[in-house]
Motif scaffolding. Structure first.
Motif, PDB file in Angstrom:
ATOM      1  N   SER A 126      58.943  65.255  35.311  1.00 20.08           N
ATOM      2  CA  SER A 126      59.630  66.658  35.866  1.00 20.08           C
ATOM      3  C   SER A 126      60.749  66.559  36.352  1.00 20.08           C
ATOM      4  O   SER A 126      61.680  65.984  36.778  1.00 20.08           O
ATOM      5  CB  SER A 126      58.639  67.264  36.969  1.00 20.08           C
ATOM      6  OG  SER A 126      57.487  67.242  36.704  1.00 20.08           O
ATOM      7  N   SER A 135      55.141  61.349  38.135  1.00 19.12           N
ATOM      8  CA  SER A 135      53.656  61.299  38.597  1.00 19.12           C
ATOM      9  C   SER A 135      52.818  60.714  37.825  1.00 19.12           C
ATOM     10  O   SER A 135      52.862  60.210  35.949  1.00 19.12           O
ATOM     11  CB  SER A 135      52.985  62.841  38.803  1.00 19.12           C
ATOM     12  OG  SER A 135      53.115  63.615  37.128  1.00 19.12           O
ATOM     13  N   HIS A 172      49.557  76.949  40.538  1.00 19.18           N
ATOM     14  CA  HIS A 172      50.299  76.413  41.577  1.00 19.18           C
ATOM     15  C   HIS A 172      51.888  77.765  41.282  1.00 19.18           C
ATOM     16  O   HIS A 172      51.559  77.977  39.847  1.00 19.18           O
ATOM     17  CB  HIS A 172      50.665  76.058  41.778  1.00 19.18           C
ATOM     18  CG  HIS A 172      51.364  75.041  41.226  1.00 19.18           C
ATOM     19  ND1 HIS A 172      50.830  73.580  40.312  1.00 19.18           N
ATOM     20  CD2 HIS A 172      52.550  74.255  41.493  1.00 19.18           C
ATOM     21  CE1 HIS A 172      51.504  72.852  39.982  1.00 19.18           C
ATOM     22  NE2 HIS A 172      52.897  73.388  40.200  1.00 19.18           N
ATOM     23  N   ASP A 221      56.143  77.202  40.990  1.00 12.53           N
ATOM     24  CA  ASP A 221      57.476  76.590  41.814  1.00 12.53           C
ATOM     25  C   ASP A 221      58.410  77.320  41.999  1.00 12.53           C
ATOM     26  O   ASP A 221      58.559  78.701  40.930  1.00 12.53           O
ATOM     27  CB  ASP A 221      57.589  75.518  40.780  1.00 12.53           C
ATOM     28  CG  ASP A 221      56.248  74.519  40.592  1.00 12.53           C
ATOM     29  OD1 ASP A 221      55.319  74.068  42.333  1.00 12.53           O
ATOM     30  OD2 ASP A 221      56.162  74.207  39.992  1.00 12.53           O
ATOM     31  N   LEU A 258      52.528  61.093  43.040  1.00  9.38           N
ATOM     32  CA  LEU A 258      53.859  61.620  42.781  1.00  9.38           C
ATOM     33  C   LEU A 258      55.432  60.786  43.185  1.00  9.38           C
ATOM     34  O   LEU A 258      55.312  61.106  44.471  1.00  9.38           O
ATOM     35  CB  LEU A 258      53.673  63.719  43.180  1.00  9.38           C
ATOM     36  CG  LEU A 258      52.727  64.120  42.501  1.00  9.38           C
ATOM     37  CD1 LEU A 258      52.061  64.152  44.345  1.00  9.38           C
ATOM     38  CD2 LEU A 258      53.162  64.849  41.731  1.00  9.38           C
ATOM     39  N   MET A 300      61.107  63.874  39.234  1.00 10.11           N
ATOM     40  CA  MET A 300      59.500  63.559  40.248  1.00 10.11           C
ATOM     41  C   MET A 300      58.905  62.920  39.376  1.00 10.11           C
ATOM     42  O   MET A 300      59.301  63.710  37.628  1.00 10.11           O
ATOM     43  CB  MET A 300      59.238  65.142  39.775  1.00 10.11           C
ATOM     44  CG  MET A 300      58.257  64.322  41.766  1.00 10.11           C
ATOM     45  SD  MET A 300      56.877  64.469  41.029  1.00 10.11           S
ATOM     46  CE  MET A 300      56.210  66.104  40.075  1.00 10.11           C
ATOM     47  N   TRP A 345      47.910  71.898  29.328  1.00  9.19           N
ATOM     48  CA  TRP A 345      48.728  72.611  30.171  1.00  9.19           C
ATOM     49  C   TRP A 345      48.261  74.316  29.714  1.00  9.19           C
ATOM     50  O   TRP A 345      48.475  74.179  29.306  1.00  9.19           O
ATOM     51  CB  TRP A 345      50.396  72.320  30.030  1.00  9.19           C
ATOM     52  CG  TRP A 345      50.849  71.325  30.556  1.00  9.19           C
ATOM     53  CD1 TRP A 345      51.012  69.886  29.932  1.00  9.19           C
ATOM     54  CD2 TRP A 345      51.349  71.370  31.816  1.00  9.19           C
ATOM     55  NE1 TRP A 345      51.367  69.177  30.858  1.00  9.19           N
ATOM     56  CE2 TRP A 345      51.528  69.811  32.193  1.00  9.19           C
ATOM     57  CE3 TRP A 345      51.231  71.887  33.437  1.00  9.19           C
ATOM     58  CZ2 TRP A 345      52.053  69.274  33.342  1.00  9.19           C
ATOM     59  CZ3 TRP A 345      51.813  71.280  34.743  1.00  9.19           C
ATOM     60  CH2 TRP A 345      52.324  70.040  34.253  1.00  9.19           C
ATOM     61  N   ASN A 349      53.951  61.627  33.816  1.00 11.32           N
ATOM     62  CA  ASN A 349      54.914  62.560  33.321  1.00 11.32           C
ATOM     63  C   ASN A 349      56.023  62.778  33.903  1.00 11.32           C
ATOM     64  O   ASN A 349      56.326  62.060  35.811  1.00 11.32           O
ATOM     65  CB  ASN A 349      53.698  64.234  33.508  1.00 11.32           C
ATOM     66  CG  ASN A 349      52.720  64.476  32.682  1.00 11.32           C
ATOM     67  OD1 ASN A 349      51.706  64.164  33.064  1.00 11.32           O
ATOM     68  ND2 ASN A 349      53.041  65.683  32.125  1.00 11.32           N
ATOM     69  N   HIS A 386      50.938  77.915  37.052  1.00 11.53           N
ATOM     70  CA  HIS A 386      51.107  77.012  36.164  1.00 11.53           C
ATOM     71  C   HIS A 386      49.995  75.968  36.488  1.00 11.53           C
ATOM     72  O   HIS A 386      49.330  75.895  37.347  1.00 11.53           O
ATOM     73  CB  HIS A 386      51.960  76.428  35.097  1.00 11.53           C
ATOM     74  CG  HIS A 386      52.614  75.162  36.487  1.00 11.53           C
ATOM     75  ND1 HIS A 386      53.919  76.134  37.209  1.00 11.53           N
ATOM     76  CD2 HIS A 386      52.807  74.319  36.974  1.00 11.53           C
ATOM     77  CE1 HIS A 386      54.332  75.718  38.241  1.00 11.53           C
ATOM     78  NE2 HIS A 386      53.894  74.147  37.990  1.00 11.53           N
ATOM     79  N   ILE A 401      58.864  69.515  32.478  1.00  3.99           N
ATOM     80  CA  ILE A 401      57.542  68.040  32.350  1.00  3.99           C
ATOM     81  C   ILE A 401      57.569  67.545  30.993  1.00  3.99           C
ATOM     82  O   ILE A 401      57.409  68.320  29.993  1.00  3.99           O
ATOM     83  CB  ILE A 401      56.887  68.598  32.453  1.00  3.99           C
ATOM     84  CG1 ILE A 401      56.932  69.880  34.242  1.00  3.99           C
ATOM     85  CG2 ILE A 401      55.393  67.718  32.891  1.00  3.99           C
ATOM     86  CD1 ILE A 401      55.384  70.286  34.593  1.00  3.99           C
ATOM     87  N   ARG A 451      47.773  65.223  28.928  1.00  3.29           N
ATOM     88  CA  ARG A 451      47.635  66.827  29.586  1.00  3.29           C
ATOM     89  C   ARG A 451      47.806  67.686  29.332  1.00  3.29           C
ATOM     90  O   ARG A 451      48.311  68.165  28.144  1.00  3.29           O
ATOM     91  CB  ARG A 451      48.977  66.389  30.683  1.00  3.29           C
ATOM     92  CG  ARG A 451      48.218  67.482  32.016  1.00  3.29           C
ATOM     93  CD  ARG A 451      49.308  66.648  32.876  1.00  3.29           C
ATOM     94  NE  ARG A 451      49.114  67.016  35.019  1.00  3.29           N
ATOM     95  CZ  ARG A 451      49.473  66.386  35.411  1.00  3.29           C
ATOM     96  NH1 ARG A 451      50.564  65.536  35.589  1.00  3.29           N
ATOM     97  NH2 ARG A 451      49.200  67.628  36.395  1.00  3.29           N
ATOM     98  N   VAL A 461      47.734  68.774  39.891  1.00  6.30           N
ATOM     99  CA  VAL A 461      48.104  69.590  41.883  1.00  6.30           C
ATOM    100  C   VAL A 461      47.269  70.897  41.932  1.00  6.30           C
ATOM    101  O   VAL A 461      47.565  71.464  42.691  1.00  6.30           O
ATOM    102  CB  VAL A 461      49.228  69.388  41.990  1.00  6.30           C
ATOM    103  CG1 VAL A 461      49.879  67.934  42.456  1.00  6.30           C
ATOM    104  CG2 VAL A 461      50.469  70.329  40.984  1.00  6.30           C
TER     105      VAL A 461
END
Ligand code: SIN
Ligand code: CO
Length: 383
Positions: free
Chosen positions: A199, A114, A125, A127, A82, A112, A142, A197, A187, A133, A140, A122
């Motif tokens: 962000s 990745s 989690h 945020d 990342l 950001m 999600w 990806n 997420h 994103i 991917r 990751v």
């Protein structure tokens, strides 16, 4: 140039922004990645760039922080690299962020990027900030849930994850698809194959940050210069007692400063400082005098705004009605009001062309301003 498809800004702002997660299938059609994983790995070797590798094998999570001399040493099992603020160094990445300019840029954080191998992520989690994103190459899965109380775990001291959330979105994203995740929505993104990806994160200042910045501004500008007075002091039984109207008077003294025009001025200054201070590009420092800038403007040389420069101004400013006042990186600038439209165009264009305009007497202020910006490293002539 990146522009959004299948997306209605008004519907999004009314129904989704800070409210509900959303998948925008093919938000970008024929999506072209603004960089590849090799360039991303190259950036993670730079000491000035913030990067991390998060890996897991057999439920053992590792977090390593860049710069990375030997990136392969950290890429064990399922891993993601990342890299923060890629928009500051890759103009095409800045171009991708500009597709989200319908949200004010003073709300925006850096881009950001990745890169993940198969099965990497990751972990589930939360945020604190909203994020779009964008799926680049690869795919991917999600899963996104709704806000609630979640048990948090720390499988590594630098990782904060949650356990068990009920997804309301469970979709596989393909290149050009976008997912919007509002703050505090649980997420989890798991790469189904090697994938990139992007962000686009947002920031929101806390009242603590605001208070600290406003206190500095107020002291610098001597805004809190009133002293407490009490001509109608009330009688009281206990000398230590503070009457309700006395507390109210203290509040009133502070509120007067918050209600002043200077407070609005501080808002614009504060929000223009969003993000890290830009390094001054020594290549351009004091390189151009006003004559050289004028000649470049007149001959149609494009002027490029450096990524991360986020000028701000107030919709209504009554401080000075003869000037257009704006802020860049916390610094105040002003030009005669007659130049406002030209300045708005200059400040808002990632690439500015002076074409089809003529220079008159007041243009000297514009040329001087452009020269200052170029010599400070905030804009550069692309010739
Ligand atoms: C990632 O891009 O790997 C993580 C993004 C996130 O879940 O916040
Ligand atoms: Co996240």
């Amino acid at each position: 140039m990146y522009s959004l498809n299948n997306f209605d800004i008004d519907i999004f702002l009314n129904q989704y922004w800070q409210k509900k997660p959303l998948v925008i299938k093919q938000g970008f059609d024929n999506f072209v990645d603004p960089l590849d994983e090799h360039e991303l790995a190259g950036l993670s070797q730079e000491p000035s760039i913030d990067s991390r590798i998060i890996s897991q094998s057999n439920s053992n999570w590792q977090v390593s922080h860049g710069p990375f001399e030997d990136i392969n040493a950290h890429c064990k099992g399922a891993w993601s690299l990342l890299v923060q603020a890629v928009d500051h160094v890759i103009p095409e990445a800045d171009g991708l962020m500009r597709a989200f300019d319908f949200i004010p840029h003073w709300r925006m954080d850096d881009l950001m990027v990745s890169f993940s191998n198969k099965d990497a992520g990751v972990g589930p989690h939360l945020d604190q900030y909203d994020v779009f994103i964008i799926q680049g190459k690869g795919s991917r899965r999600w899963q996104v849930g709704l806000p609630g109380e979640f048990e948090s775990i720390h499988p590594h001291k630098d990782l904060s994850q949650i356990v068990n959330f009920e997804p309301v979105i469970d979709q596989v994203l393909l290149p050009g698809d976008i997912i919007y995740i509002p703050a505090h929505h649980p997420h989890n993104g798991v790469a189904l194959q090697e994938c990139l990806n992007y962000s686009v994160g947002f920031r929101a200042p806390s009242s603590q940050e605001m208070l600290s910045s406003f206190a500095d501004f107020a002291l610098d500008n001597n805004l809190f210069n009133q002293r407490y007075t009490d001509q109608n002091i009330a009688t009281r039984e206990f000398s230590g007692e503070i009457k309700q109207q006395e507390t109210a008077r203290f509040k009133q003294m502070l509120a007067r400063v918050l209600e002043s025009e200077a407070f609005s001025d501080w808002t614009a200054q504060f929000l223009s400082q969003n993000g890290p201070k830009q390094d001054i590009d020594e290549q351009y420092e004091n390189r151009f005098d006003e004559k050289e800038i004028k000649q470049r403007l007149e001959t149609g040389v494009p002027f490029v705004r450096c990524p991360g420069i986020k000028p701000t101004f107030l919709e209504h400013s009554s401080i000075n009605s003869h000037e257009f006042v704006f802020y860049i990186q916390g610094e105040k600038f002003s030009v005669p009001l007659s130049l406002k439209n030209l300045l708005l165009d200059f400040l808002n264009s990632p690439v500015f062309y002076f074409k089809n305009r003529s220079l008159d007497k007041s243009s000297v202020f514009f040329i001087r301003f452009v020269a200052t910006m170029v010599n400070t490293g905030y804009w550069y002539p692309d010739d």
